[in-house]
Design an enzyme around this catalytic site. Structure first.
Site, PDB file in Angstrom:
ATOM      1  N   ASP A  77     -10.991 132.140  65.376  1.00  0.00           N
ATOM      2  CA  ASP A  77     -11.185 131.474  64.097  1.00  0.00           C
ATOM      3  C   ASP A  77     -12.158 130.325  64.360  1.00  0.00           C
ATOM      4  OD1 ASP A  77     -11.083 129.974  61.805  1.00  0.00           O
ATOM      5  OD2 ASP A  77      -8.904 129.747  61.756  1.00  0.00           O
ATOM      6  N   LYS A 107     -20.525 124.285  61.221  1.00  0.00           N
ATOM      7  CA  LYS A 107     -20.391 125.509  60.434  1.00  0.00           C
ATOM      8  C   LYS A 107     -21.127 125.401  59.096  1.00  0.00           C
ATOM      9  CE  LYS A 107     -16.710 128.709  58.978  1.00  0.00           C
ATOM     10  NZ  LYS A 107     -15.241 128.894  59.027  1.00  0.00           N
ATOM     11  N   GLU A 157     -11.866 135.612  56.620  1.00  0.00           N
ATOM     12  CA  GLU A 157     -10.688 134.826  56.995  1.00  0.00           C
ATOM     13  C   GLU A 157      -9.428 135.240  56.229  1.00  0.00           C
ATOM     14  OE1 GLU A 157     -12.319 130.930  56.508  1.00  0.00           O
ATOM     15  OE2 GLU A 157     -13.610 131.184  58.262  1.00  0.00           O
ATOM     16  N   ASP A 209      -6.374 130.251  50.287  1.00  0.00           N
ATOM     17  CA  ASP A 209      -6.837 129.565  51.495  1.00  0.00           C
ATOM     18  C   ASP A 209      -7.536 128.265  51.125  1.00  0.00           C
ATOM     19  OD1 ASP A 209      -8.070 128.651  53.776  1.00  0.00           O
ATOM     20  OD2 ASP A 209      -9.076 130.531  54.262  1.00  0.00           O
TER      21      ASP A 209
END
Lengths: 621, 205
Positions: free
Chosen positions: A25, A87, A185, A207
């Site tokens: 992850d 990211k 994800e 999420d």
């Protein structure tokens, strides 16, 4: 001496036979690695027992690269050489990150394609920085497993576009990892839950991370996970709750200080208060700006819930949309999985549970669940047990092509299961046109300017034909990782052109969120725009055709016919300069009507030319 | 001419993506119909459960994830079959797309842009429905919206029933009539989409 391992029937415990693979992850704030060990997905811990690696990379003076907590600790004193949240830069161009850049201390270098960051170790691309994080995780895996993993599954947000996925894959390769698959994800989270519980049905994966919100609807049946729909808001997250609390604290304290350090300190306290109020009913905070006496402020859970309520509410429209896109109602959902540290907030759990009319699943640590799911999938991909598991993803954003008038023709709509392919035929606009430029876009809006440009390429060598005669077949192929190949072919002659779309930069988060929201908010506006664009294209086509005909055959017209046609043509010119779609269409029709005699006589004369010199016998066939 | 497996030479049965003797994946065959790829007989009357489970069964074997470590040619076969299976499921599960596909197999493009809709009663119905939708949305009338949705869904299933009759025997002989029902269904589908979007805008305000 090593402990003896006992294998389940049908499973091998022999490390020489069992293939090793990891799930990673790669998060904005934290990253972690997991693997299936003795049939159990497990996160890997370092010597200090920590499994969360802060996604922070520092380039030190002695040429060393430090990743994780030590890097995070140095962020304050060495901001230019300490990269956090990289990211957000993955697959982004310079223009994409202007908005972010204002808030971040990095020295951004405008480069062709993806942005670069200037550090004392030289200019670094986000791919290189991410690779440093992945290297640390890989080393941890090698140490834990006792050998190199055969492959890795890396998770990406469901909304990551082509460029961002490609950049993630590149970073993994750079870190010496063999990427088996990129996995969304939320899908990974569902894998972790679905298999552990052997349940089947429809799942909603909610999420909420630090800065992004994703909702995905998945169906699990007979070991096949199918993503039915995804939606979300990439500019919404737990950080927004912290900001809301911090604003209130600052107002409450009465200290008006425009100092970044002070703001960061209050923000830090806001976050701690939010976390403490998960278990406690009330917290006491001491705000000390260094000027005047410190202020003591009480914050109850009820107050906190009022403060963060707007943030929570903002997640619901995306939930409704995902359900609608999947063709489902709330009552159809069999389970709701929570992912992301921000979902620990009790008020959030209540709200989500009310919305979906059922208790939410929280058994697996929301920080670990994505990595655990990725590990399970990696294990399946290297050919271990679980042959029953298959994950089918969908395309996160629509893919399309630019057509005349700055419009986007959608070729593959979002939420189409991948792999997917679609072919569409286009034609030439002008007589004798020998090349065609193909512009690939991603996004939900109707106009080119509102979508993300992914690639441009040219199809050359089209044999000259009259406008509209060429048949150009453009094929999009999206593979199981969501990566795109576009090929174009003129079907009557077989002229081909092909590109693997590897764009140099991608969308920024705000852009994706805005593009998705805008496609609904601006529906009506787009339709008006589209009508105008279409009218213009049609009007210009008529004008072109008329000019072409007049250049060779003006002599076929009588003086009054010519005058009438000129007047109509001039009126069309005027309308084309304006922005009234109806006026343009009417003017174009008027020109076509006035050109009727000309068209008729041109056809007659063309026919005469064609049959001249041929015998009656030829014509009879 | 019987097709044979590229690996063991055994004769291939339907569905032809895999050899039933040795399990080898076969070269992709673009000429196969969507029904052929899935291994179901060509028919409008389709058991959706069976279609889904058939496609998922095949995807489990043919999906590129199953060939993550295979050679490039095998991976390409897998990508092509898997892509086509996804397309088959998307088209065949949908009553509108399935009927359109069957007509297209007869080279009839009922929903193409060239087709001029000249059915005045359909045009009238369309206008009526759209006005009602505008009215209930303007009045923020959730009950009115639900009622409208119910009527449109009824009309939709009636149209599908008609298609079942018209497409019972293939190739279809009453292609004009089938085409006109298809256009009606397409309109109703779009309208349901607008009702959904309208409902969403009511809820999100």
């Amino acid at each position: 001496m090593a402990l003896m391992q006992i294998a389940e029937p049908g499973m091998t415990a022999d490390p020489h036979q069992r293939r090793l693979a990891v799930g990673i992850d790669l998060g904005t704030t934290h990253s972690l690695v997991a693997s299936v060990l003795s049939a159990l997905p497990t996160v890997m811990r370092n010597h200090d027992g920590q499994y969360l690696l802060p996604s922070v990379v520092r380039y030190c003076e002695d040429d060393k690269v430090v990743v994780g907590y030590p890097a995070q600790a140095a962020a304050g004193q060495d901001p230019h050489n300490t990269i956090a949240s990289v990211k957000r830069f993955m697959g982004r161009g310079h223009e994409d990150v202007q908005l972010l850049a204002g808030h971040l201390p990095y020295d951004l270098v405008p480069a062709e394609g993806m942005i670069r960051l200037r550090t004392r170790a030289g200019e670094k691309s986000p791919v290189e920085v991410s690779a440093e994080i992945l290297k640390v995780l890989k080393d941890l895996a090698v140490e834990t497993l006792g050998s190199e993993p055969e492959g890795a599954v890396i998770t990406v947000p469901a909304y990551f576009d082509e460029a961002q996925r490609q950049a993630t894959k590149d970073a993994a390769r750079l870190a010496g990892l063999n990427v088996l698959r990129l996995l969304a994800e939320p899908t990974a989270a569902a894998v972790a839950y679905g298999l552990d519980k052997k349940s089947e049905g429809l799942f909603a994966i909610y999420d909420l991370g630090g800065g992004t919100f994703d909702i995905s609807i998945l169906r699990l049946q007979a070991g096949v996970f199918e993503v039915l729909a995804t939606a979300g808001d990439t500019a919404l997250g737990g950080d927004d709750m912290d900001h809301a609390i911090a604003e209130w604290l600052m107002a409450e304290s009465g200290i008006h200080l425009d100092d970044p350090l002070w703001r960061r300190q209050v923000l830090q306290q806001a976050r701690q208060a939010k976390e403490a109020l998960t278990d406690q009913e009330q917290v006491e905070l001491t705000l000390d700006s260094g000027q005047g006496a410190p202020r003591v402020i009480q914050l109850t859970r009820k107050q906190l819930e009022t403060l963060i309520q707007p943030v929570l509410q903002r997640t619901l429209p995306a939930c409704r949309r995902a359900l609608r896109d999947a063709g489902l109602k709330v009552a159809d959902v069999d389970g709701v999985v929570l992912v992301g540290g921000a979902t620990r907030v009790p008020a959030l759990r209540r709200l989500v549970s009310e919305f979906f009319q059922q208790p939410v699943l929280t058994d697996i640590d929301p920080d670990q669940v994505v990595a655990l799911g990725a590990a399970i999938q990696a294990d399946a991909l290297v050919g271990n047990q679980r042959e029953d598991l298959l994950l089918m993803d969908v395309l996160p954003l629509s893919l399309g092509l630019e057509t005349m008038g700055g419009l986007v023709e959608k070729i593959i709509p979002r939420n189409t299961p991948i792999p997917a392919a679609k072919a569409q035929e286009f034609t030439t606009f002008k007589d004798g046109q020998t090349a065609m430029s193909i512009h690939v876009l991603q996004g939900e809006r109707d106009l080119v300017q509102d979508c993300r440009s992914l690639a441009r390429f040219s199809l050359r060598g089209i044999p000259p034909m009259v406008a509209g005669a060429a048949r150009i077949r453009v094929t999009f192929q999206v593979d199981a990782d969501g990566l795109l190949t576009v090929s174009a072919e003129e079907t009557s002659t077989g002229v081909r052109s092909e590109v693997l779309v590897k764009p140099s930069f991608g969308l920024n988060d705000e852009e994706i969120a805005r593009m998705l929201q805008d496609s609904f908010a601006h529906g009506a506006e787009d339709i008006a725009h589209r009508r105008l664009s279409e009218a213009r294209v049609e009007g210009e086509r008529v004008r072109e055709a008329l000019q072409g005909a007049l250049s060779t055959d003006a002599a076929l017209l009588q003086a009054d016919e010519k005058a009438q046609l000129d007047a109509a043509s001039e009126h069309l010119e005027q309308c084309l300069a304006g922005s009234d779609a109806d006026a343009i269409s009417k003017a174009a029709e008027a020109v076509e009507a006035a050109a009727e005699p000309l068209v008729q006589r041109r056809m007659d004369s063309a026919l005469r030319r064609a049959i001249a010199g041929r015998s009656i016998d030829d014509l009879g066939e | 001419m019987a097709e044979v497996c590229i690996q063991c030479g055994a004769e291939l049965n339907a569905p032809p993506a895999l050899c039933h003797s040795c399990g080898a994946i076969q070269p992709f065959r673009a000429e196969l119909s969507l029904f052929g790829v899935v291994g179901l007989p060509e028919s409008y009357d389709l058991n959706l459960q069976e279609l889904r489970s058939q496609v998922l069964q095949l995807q489990k074997i043919l999906h590129p994830d199953r060939f993550a470590r295979a050679d490039a040619t095998t991976r390409r076969f897998s990508l092509e079959w898997s892509t086509r299976l996804n397309e088959a499921l998307a088209v065949l599960r949908d009553p509108l797309k399935r009927a359109d596909y069957l007509l297209q197999r007869q080279e009839i493009d009922a929903l193409g842009e060239q087709v001029k809709v000249a059915d005045p009663s359909l045009l009238m119905t369309q206008m009526m429905y759209r006005e009602r939708l505008e009215d209930v949305l303007a009045a923020r009338d959730q009950n009115g919206l639900d009622q409208l949705r119910g009527e449109v869904e009824d009309a939709s299933s009636k149209a599908v029933n008609k298609l079942h009759i018209l497409l019972k025997k293939l190739p279809c002989e009453q292609v004009d009539e089938a085409g006109s029902v298809l256009r009606e269904l397409q309109f109703l589908d779009k309208l349901l989409g607008e009702i959904d979007r309208g409902e969403e805008s009511l809820q999100n305000l």
